[in-house]
Enzyme design. Sequence first.
Site, PDB file in Angstrom:
ATOM      1  N   ASN A   1      62.443  44.570  74.177  1.00 29.02           N
ATOM      2  CA  ASN A   1      61.865  44.468  75.524  1.00 29.02           C
ATOM      3  C   ASN A   1      62.952  44.779  76.546  1.00 29.02           C
ATOM      4  O   ASN A   1      64.103  45.018  76.185  1.00 29.02           O
ATOM      5  CB  ASN A   1      61.235  43.085  75.747  1.00 29.02           C
ATOM      6  CG  ASN A   1      62.257  41.979  75.632  1.00 29.02           C
ATOM      7  OD1 ASN A   1      63.204  41.915  76.398  1.00 29.02           O
ATOM      8  ND2 ASN A   1      62.095  41.096  74.644  1.00 29.02           N
TER       9      ASN A   1
ATOM     10  N   ILE B   1      60.742  29.255  69.830  1.00 26.11           N
ATOM     11  CA  ILE B   1      61.961  28.436  69.802  1.00 26.11           C
ATOM     12  C   ILE B   1      61.867  27.306  70.820  1.00 26.11           C
ATOM     13  O   ILE B   1      62.148  26.146  70.526  1.00 26.11           O
ATOM     14  CB  ILE B   1      63.198  29.324  70.086  1.00 26.11           C
ATOM     15  CG1 ILE B   1      63.226  30.507  69.097  1.00 26.11           C
ATOM     16  CG2 ILE B   1      64.478  28.514  69.981  1.00 26.11           C
ATOM     17  CD1 ILE B   1      64.192  31.604  69.470  1.00 26.11           C
ATOM     18  N   LEU B   2      61.448  27.664  72.037  1.00 23.42           N
ATOM     19  CA  LEU B   2      61.346  26.654  73.106  1.00 23.42           C
ATOM     20  C   LEU B   2      60.388  25.531  72.707  1.00 23.42           C
ATOM     21  O   LEU B   2      60.707  24.348  72.840  1.00 23.42           O
ATOM     22  CB  LEU B   2      60.874  27.341  74.399  1.00 23.42           C
ATOM     23  CG  LEU B   2      60.573  26.430  75.578  1.00 23.42           C
ATOM     24  CD1 LEU B   2      61.825  25.691  76.040  1.00 23.42           C
ATOM     25  CD2 LEU B   2      59.982  27.235  76.740  1.00 23.42           C
TER      26      LEU B   2
HETATM   27  N1  CTP Z   1      60.259  31.573  73.994  1.00 20.93           N
HETATM   28  C1  CTP Z   1      60.869  31.151  72.837  1.00 20.93           C
HETATM   29  N2  CTP Z   1      60.480  31.646  71.641  1.00 20.93           N
HETATM   30  C2  CTP Z   1      59.481  32.555  71.560  1.00 20.93           C
HETATM   31  C3  CTP Z   1      58.845  33.003  72.754  1.00 20.93           C
HETATM   32  C4  CTP Z   1      59.270  32.490  73.961  1.00 20.93           C
HETATM   33  O1  CTP Z   1      61.790  30.325  72.904  1.00 20.93           O
HETATM   34  N3  CTP Z   1      59.118  33.030  70.385  1.00 20.93           N
HETATM   35  C5  CTP Z   1      60.681  30.959  75.272  1.00 20.93           C
HETATM   36  C6  CTP Z   1      61.343  31.892  76.244  1.00 20.93           C
HETATM   37  O2  CTP Z   1      62.741  31.890  76.071  1.00 20.93           O
HETATM   38  C7  CTP Z   1      60.942  31.278  77.576  1.00 20.93           C
HETATM   39  C8  CTP Z   1      59.572  30.684  77.296  1.00 20.93           C
HETATM   40  O3  CTP Z   1      59.503  30.527  75.886  1.00 20.93           O
HETATM   41  O4  CTP Z   1      61.782  30.201  77.936  1.00 20.93           O
HETATM   42  C9  CTP Z   1      58.398  31.471  77.757  1.00 20.93           C
HETATM   43  O5  CTP Z   1      58.491  32.803  77.356  1.00 20.93           O
HETATM   44  P1  CTP Z   1      57.335  33.822  77.744  1.00 20.93           P
HETATM   45  O6  CTP Z   1      57.621  35.120  77.102  1.00 20.93           O
HETATM   46  O7  CTP Z   1      57.078  33.763  79.211  1.00 20.93           O
HETATM   47  O8  CTP Z   1      56.087  33.110  77.101  1.00 20.93           O
HETATM   48  P2  CTP Z   1      55.301  33.370  75.783  1.00 20.93           P
HETATM   49  O9  CTP Z   1      55.657  32.332  74.779  1.00 20.93           O
HETATM   50  O10 CTP Z   1      55.463  34.782  75.366  1.00 20.93           O
HETATM   51  O11 CTP Z   1      53.816  33.075  76.266  1.00 20.93           O
HETATM   52  P3  CTP Z   1      52.700  34.129  76.799  1.00 20.93           P
HETATM   53  O12 CTP Z   1      52.472  35.070  75.682  1.00 20.93           O
HETATM   54  O13 CTP Z   1      51.564  33.220  77.104  1.00 20.93           O
HETATM   55  O14 CTP Z   1      53.265  34.732  78.036  1.00 20.93           O
END
Ligand code: CTP
Length: 397
Positions: free
Chosen positions: A208, A305-306
């Site tokens: 990305n 992870i979060l």
């Molecule tokens: N994150 C994470 N592990 C993942 C995906 C996201 O730790 N596999 C964490 C990111 O570092 C960030 C938060 O989750 O702090 C949100 O990431 P975001 O990409 O905005 O959310 P998504 O989990 O992708 O949710 P959505 O698809 O609904 O946007």
Amino acid sequence: MLQGKSILLIIGGGIAAYKCLDLIRRLRERGASVTPVLTRAGAEFVTPLSVSALCERKVFQDLFDLTDEAEMGHIQLSRSADLVLVAPATADLMAKMAQGLANDLASTLLLATDTPVMIAPAMNVRMWDHPATQRNLATLKADGVTVIGPNEGGMACGEFGAGRMAEPLEIVAAVDAQFADGPLKGKRILVTSGPTHEPIDPVRYIANRSSGAQGTGIAKALRDLGAEVVFVTGPASVPPPDGVQVIAVESAQQMHDAVMAALPVDAGVFAAAVADWRVKAQSSQKIKKTREGLPTLEFAENPDILATVSRLTKNRPPLVVGFAAETEDVVALATAKRGRKGCDWIVANDVSPATGIMGGSENAVTLITDDGAESWPRMGKDAVARQLADRIARALA
Ligand code: CTP
């Protein structure tokens, strides 16, 4: 932060001693002075000449060297530094330290010193895992010794596992943190940053547009407030900060494993743009064009992870900060995300292309906490980072 600091470096006898030459250079280029002590075994791996040339100082080797005693007694030598650093710390040196033995110069200095002591262990994995070494490690930690590493990986002896000495820059980061001063002194904070790369085959991956700029800025700001920062980064385009422990990973799964291994921490800031999916069956060979048609990629979900860290029952950081990258309805979606993921705070930003935020140098964020949503004006990513670090310092005070 190392400017003007004086470090007494005890070099133990292990193959990792060669890394000390680089460690000396790294410490000195940051303004520290290094007084070297070479054990008899250490001198089998690096020569006194290389060590003294790099330190531009005499190497201390023998307890009964009377000239040294006349110039500077071992008690004085042990107390003349701001930090005593043992690298590599062998199983033998750790055992001597834990027992309080004083039968050579290094162990005598370690027993006599009244300054902080940091060790970077290095040994074969079985020696490291041995109950005796683990007992000694626990004793040393209880005595207030700071331990950096060891890392996992392949070893000179051909085995694999924990026992590799931490890399020179990781040791420098730990030394830096030892001297740091500020409201976050003594706090260990994890920051994830950058994109992840999800391999398709050995030459292709899915990625990305994250540059890692916001996560890097946060790590710097936390470091500047005195925190010991563990920085777990995907392949970012901005270089990682100095003075933090950098753990470089590629995929979401590797980032997950590195984060889990870094716990416990006082706070976790999850700024990485982690890929939600990985390719289910990665090809071990390059996928070729065929007459049969186009390849189809099937996806599997990556660990969140979060969410995983936020829901831990053991080792959950007291403060977990997530990010929410949204392209519409930012505050509503980010508020829902905070609840779904279980983190304490969420930093929401609008990453729709018109904002230029993803990959750009500015950010406009809304901080969502128990107290509600607080929108910050658009500013440079480093300024956002400093403001967030200040908030974290206040929350952990
Ligand atoms: N994150 C994470 N592990 C993942 C995906 C996201 O730790 N596999 C964490 C990111 O570092 C960030 C938060 O989750 O702090 C949100 O990431 P975001 O990409 O905005 O959310 P998504 O989990 O992708 O949710 P959505 O698809 O609904 O946007």
